[in-house]
Motif scaffolding. Structure first.
Motif, PDB file in Angstrom:
ATOM      1  N   LEU A 110       0.803  -1.204   0.121  1.00 35.52           N
ATOM      2  CA  LEU A 110      -0.133   0.100  -0.398  1.00 35.52           C
ATOM      3  C   LEU A 110       0.761   1.202   0.159  1.00 35.52           C
ATOM      4  O   LEU A 110       0.511   2.033  -1.315  1.00 35.52           O
ATOM      5  N   LEU A 111       1.966   1.150   0.697  1.00 41.87           N
ATOM      6  CA  LEU A 111       3.011   2.525   0.956  1.00 41.87           C
ATOM      7  C   LEU A 111       4.026   2.484  -0.161  1.00 41.87           C
ATOM      8  O   LEU A 111       3.804   3.651  -0.876  1.00 41.87           O
ATOM      9  N   THR A 112       4.282   1.924  -0.762  1.00 41.96           N
ATOM     10  CA  THR A 112       4.227   1.699  -1.693  1.00 41.96           C
ATOM     11  C   THR A 112       3.990   2.107  -2.895  1.00 41.96           C
ATOM     12  O   THR A 112       4.184   3.134  -3.904  1.00 41.96           O
ATOM     13  N   GLY A 113       2.701   2.049  -3.112  1.00 39.34           N
ATOM     14  CA  GLY A 113       1.456   2.377  -3.931  1.00 39.34           C
ATOM     15  C   GLY A 113       1.278   3.872  -4.352  1.00 39.34           C
ATOM     16  O   GLY A 113       1.626   4.320  -4.981  1.00 39.34           O
ATOM     17  N   VAL A 114       1.348   4.065  -2.614  1.00 42.56           N
ATOM     18  CA  VAL A 114       1.322   5.988  -2.382  1.00 42.56           C
ATOM     19  C   VAL A 114       2.561   6.926  -2.835  1.00 42.56           C
ATOM     20  O   VAL A 114       2.851   7.532  -3.812  1.00 42.56           O
ATOM     21  N   SER A 115       4.083   5.991  -2.430  1.00 45.11           N
ATOM     22  CA  SER A 115       5.474   6.015  -3.248  1.00 45.11           C
ATOM     23  C   SER A 115       4.711   6.218  -4.792  1.00 45.11           C
ATOM     24  O   SER A 115       5.421   7.568  -5.478  1.00 45.11           O
ATOM     25  N   HIS A 116       4.651   5.580  -5.069  1.00 47.18           N
ATOM     26  CA  HIS A 116       4.878   5.796  -7.174  1.00 47.18           C
ATOM     27  C   HIS A 116       3.634   6.515  -7.675  1.00 47.18           C
ATOM     28  O   HIS A 116       3.971   7.003  -8.608  1.00 47.18           O
ATOM     29  N   VAL A 117       2.559   6.365  -7.213  1.00 45.88           N
ATOM     30  CA  VAL A 117       1.044   7.774  -7.737  1.00 45.88           C
ATOM     31  C   VAL A 117       1.987   9.050  -7.155  1.00 45.88           C
ATOM     32  O   VAL A 117       1.956  10.447  -8.318  1.00 45.88           O
TER      33      VAL A 117
ATOM     34  N   THR B  82       0.480   9.851   6.959  1.00 42.28           N
ATOM     35  CA  THR B  82       0.605   7.567   7.767  1.00 42.28           C
ATOM     36  C   THR B  82       0.600   7.625   9.219  1.00 42.28           C
ATOM     37  O   THR B  82       1.430   8.306  10.052  1.00 42.28           O
ATOM     38  N   ILE B  83      -0.292   7.623   8.993  1.00 45.27           N
ATOM     39  CA  ILE B  83      -0.488   7.518  11.214  1.00 45.27           C
ATOM     40  C   ILE B  83      -0.561   6.048  11.140  1.00 45.27           C
ATOM     41  O   ILE B  83      -1.461   4.847  10.203  1.00 45.27           O
ATOM     42  N   SER B  84       0.247   5.994  11.975  1.00 46.24           N
ATOM     43  CA  SER B  84       0.859   3.637  12.699  1.00 46.24           C
ATOM     44  C   SER B  84      -0.574   3.988  13.823  1.00 46.24           C
ATOM     45  O   SER B  84      -0.896   4.429  14.594  1.00 46.24           O
ATOM     46  N   ILE B  85      -1.090   2.476  13.634  1.00 49.19           N
ATOM     47  CA  ILE B  85      -1.862   2.215  14.404  1.00 49.19           C
ATOM     48  C   ILE B  85      -1.648   1.433  16.286  1.00 49.19           C
ATOM     49  O   ILE B  85      -2.890   0.706  16.800  1.00 49.19           O
ATOM     50  N   ASP B  86      -0.621   1.305  15.557  1.00 47.50           N
ATOM     51  CA  ASP B  86      -0.004   0.153  16.793  1.00 47.50           C
ATOM     52  C   ASP B  86       0.491   1.362  17.741  1.00 47.50           C
ATOM     53  O   ASP B  86       1.512   2.050  17.228  1.00 47.50           O
ATOM     54  N   PRO B  87       0.614   1.315  18.767  1.00 49.95           N
ATOM     55  CA  PRO B  87       0.404   2.044  19.682  1.00 49.95           C
ATOM     56  C   PRO B  87       2.505   2.663  20.307  1.00 49.95           C
ATOM     57  O   PRO B  87       2.803   3.176  21.390  1.00 49.95           O
TER      58      PRO B  87
ATOM     59  N   LYS C 131      10.465   4.004   8.062  1.00 45.65           N
ATOM     60  CA  LYS C 131       9.215   3.462   6.877  1.00 45.65           C
ATOM     61  C   LYS C 131       9.117   4.741   6.498  1.00 45.65           C
ATOM     62  O   LYS C 131       9.400   4.769   4.870  1.00 45.65           O
ATOM     63  N   LYS C 132       9.838   6.006   6.874  1.00 44.71           N
ATOM     64  CA  LYS C 132       9.321   7.076   5.571  1.00 44.71           C
ATOM     65  C   LYS C 132      11.056   7.176   4.718  1.00 44.71           C
ATOM     66  O   LYS C 132      11.002   7.158   3.889  1.00 44.71           O
ATOM     67  N   GLN C 133      12.436   7.080   5.443  1.00 40.98           N
ATOM     68  CA  GLN C 133      12.981   6.942   4.448  1.00 40.98           C
ATOM     69  C   GLN C 133      12.990   5.800   3.285  1.00 40.98           C
ATOM     70  O   GLN C 133      13.758   6.144   2.152  1.00 40.98           O
ATOM     71  N   THR C 134      12.514   4.570   4.113  1.00 39.24           N
ATOM     72  CA  THR C 134      12.192   3.422   2.586  1.00 39.24           C
ATOM     73  C   THR C 134      11.229   3.846   1.655  1.00 39.24           C
ATOM     74  O   THR C 134      12.028   3.244   0.535  1.00 39.24           O
ATOM     75  N   HIS C 135      10.326   4.619   2.113  1.00 42.07           N
ATOM     76  CA  HIS C 135       9.508   4.834   0.808  1.00 42.07           C
ATOM     77  C   HIS C 135      10.127   6.299  -0.025  1.00 42.07           C
ATOM     78  O   HIS C 135       9.616   6.819  -0.885  1.00 42.07           O
ATOM     79  N   LEU C 136      10.881   7.378   0.671  1.00 43.85           N
ATOM     80  CA  LEU C 136      11.511   8.522   0.326  1.00 43.85           C
ATOM     81  C   LEU C 136      11.936   7.983  -0.800  1.00 43.85           C
ATOM     82  O   LEU C 136      12.325   8.600  -2.150  1.00 43.85           O
TER      83      LEU C 136
ATOM     84  N   VAL D 233      -4.143  -1.030  -3.231  1.00 44.39           N
ATOM     85  CA  VAL D 233      -2.967  -0.568  -3.067  1.00 44.39           C
ATOM     86  C   VAL D 233      -2.261  -0.189  -4.473  1.00 44.39           C
ATOM     87  O   VAL D 233      -1.232   0.409  -4.185  1.00 44.39           O
ATOM     88  N   ASP D 234      -3.546   0.356  -5.753  1.00 45.42           N
ATOM     89  CA  ASP D 234      -2.478   0.582  -6.577  1.00 45.42           C
ATOM     90  C   ASP D 234      -3.577   1.819  -7.199  1.00 45.42           C
ATOM     91  O   ASP D 234      -4.738   2.107  -7.338  1.00 45.42           O
TER      92      ASP D 234
END
Length: 266
Positions: free
Chosen positions: A81-88, A104-109, A119-124, A190-191
């Motif tokens: 999903l985040l890869t799809g966001v990066s691509h678009v 992007t908000i994490s649902i895991d506290p 995670k940000k660095q990966t997708h940027l 996701v696309d």
């Protein structure tokens, strides 16, 4: 032998039915319940990847905003999903940070600013064009605030503990917010097409509400990268076992029939 095969097959069928019931219950409890036209609680505070805490209103900055809910240790739906966001975003014909933001908000506290930054660095890295890093913020927050934002956008998920591992069953969707925090549009899957996202952001800028794009909603269970589908891994195993049992049962019947025919011929 025949009785044992019958009992084993019956057991597998019962187990499969139980798995199907469990899957249905999970799908009944998770999903997206659209709240187009509602406004998200802008007073909620979250912490970004640089350990700075702000309100949603401050993160939105009076700009149209793409919102996703994920968690940073997710190995299933979140990554594509985040890869799809990066691509678009890489193809989007709008100026990042000027025309729109991404949150992007994490649902895991238990996620923190360090996991958010990783995670940000990966997708940027997937975005090849000029893209100011501050355009896309990766946020963490308290369970209370996570509950409030997920309830506000109708994002229903379920925490699961299996074999000592904690994960989350959740849908795959991005939400476009207006500058005032109004829920303008949902984009499932996701696309994403650049045209669809651009249109959604332009409509959101004018505080307009649009219909959902792509009605097929994906759920985070197990990702099969080869077929690009999301399935329960247990169902694959059960399906193979049932096929083998039926095949063995068929071979047994054939051999038994042949032996009986040979005896009759004698």
């Amino acid at each position: 032998m025949l009785l044992k095969l019958y009992l084993l097959l019956l057991t597998l069928i019962c187990y499969t039915n139980a798995q199907e019931i469990e899957m249905k219950n999970n799908l009944d409890q998770i999903g997206v319940y659209e709240h187009q036209g509602d406004t998200v609680p802008l007073h909620l505070t979250f912490t970004d990847e640089y350990n700075k805490t702000k309100t949603l209103e401050e993160f939105i900055r009076n700009k149209p905003t793409v919102l996703t809910l994920n968690y940073y240790s997710c190995k299933a739906l979140c990554s594509p999903l985040l890869t799809g966001v990066s691509h678009v975003l890489n193809k989007l014909d709008l100026k990042p940070y000027v025309d729109y933001n991404v949150l992007t908000i994490s649902i895991d506290p238990k996620d923190d600013h360090q996991t958010a930054l990783a995670k940000k660095q990966t997708h940027l890295k997937m975005i090849k064009k000029d893209f100011p890093p501050q355009t896309w913020s990766f946020l963490t927050g308290t369970q209370e605030n996570i509950n409030q934002i997920s309830d506000a956008i109708g994002f229903k998920y379920k925490k699961r503990i299996k074999d000592g591992v904690v994960d989350y069953l959740h849908p795959g969707v991005i939400i476009v917010l207006s500058p005032n925090g109004k829920i303008s549009r949902y984009l499932n899957g996701v696309d994403y097409l650049p045209f669809d996202l651009k249109l959604a952001l332009l409509e959101a800028k004018e505080e307009r509400v649009g219909p959902t794009i792509a009605k097929t909603l994906l759920f985070c269970f197990a990702y099969d990268a080869k077929s690009k589908t999301y399935i329960f891994q247990a169902e694959k195993v059960i399906g193979i076992l049932m096929f083998l049992i039926v095949a063995i049962f068929f071979i047994y019947l054939v051999k038994t029939g042949r032996k009986k025919q040979e005896k009759d011929d004698e």
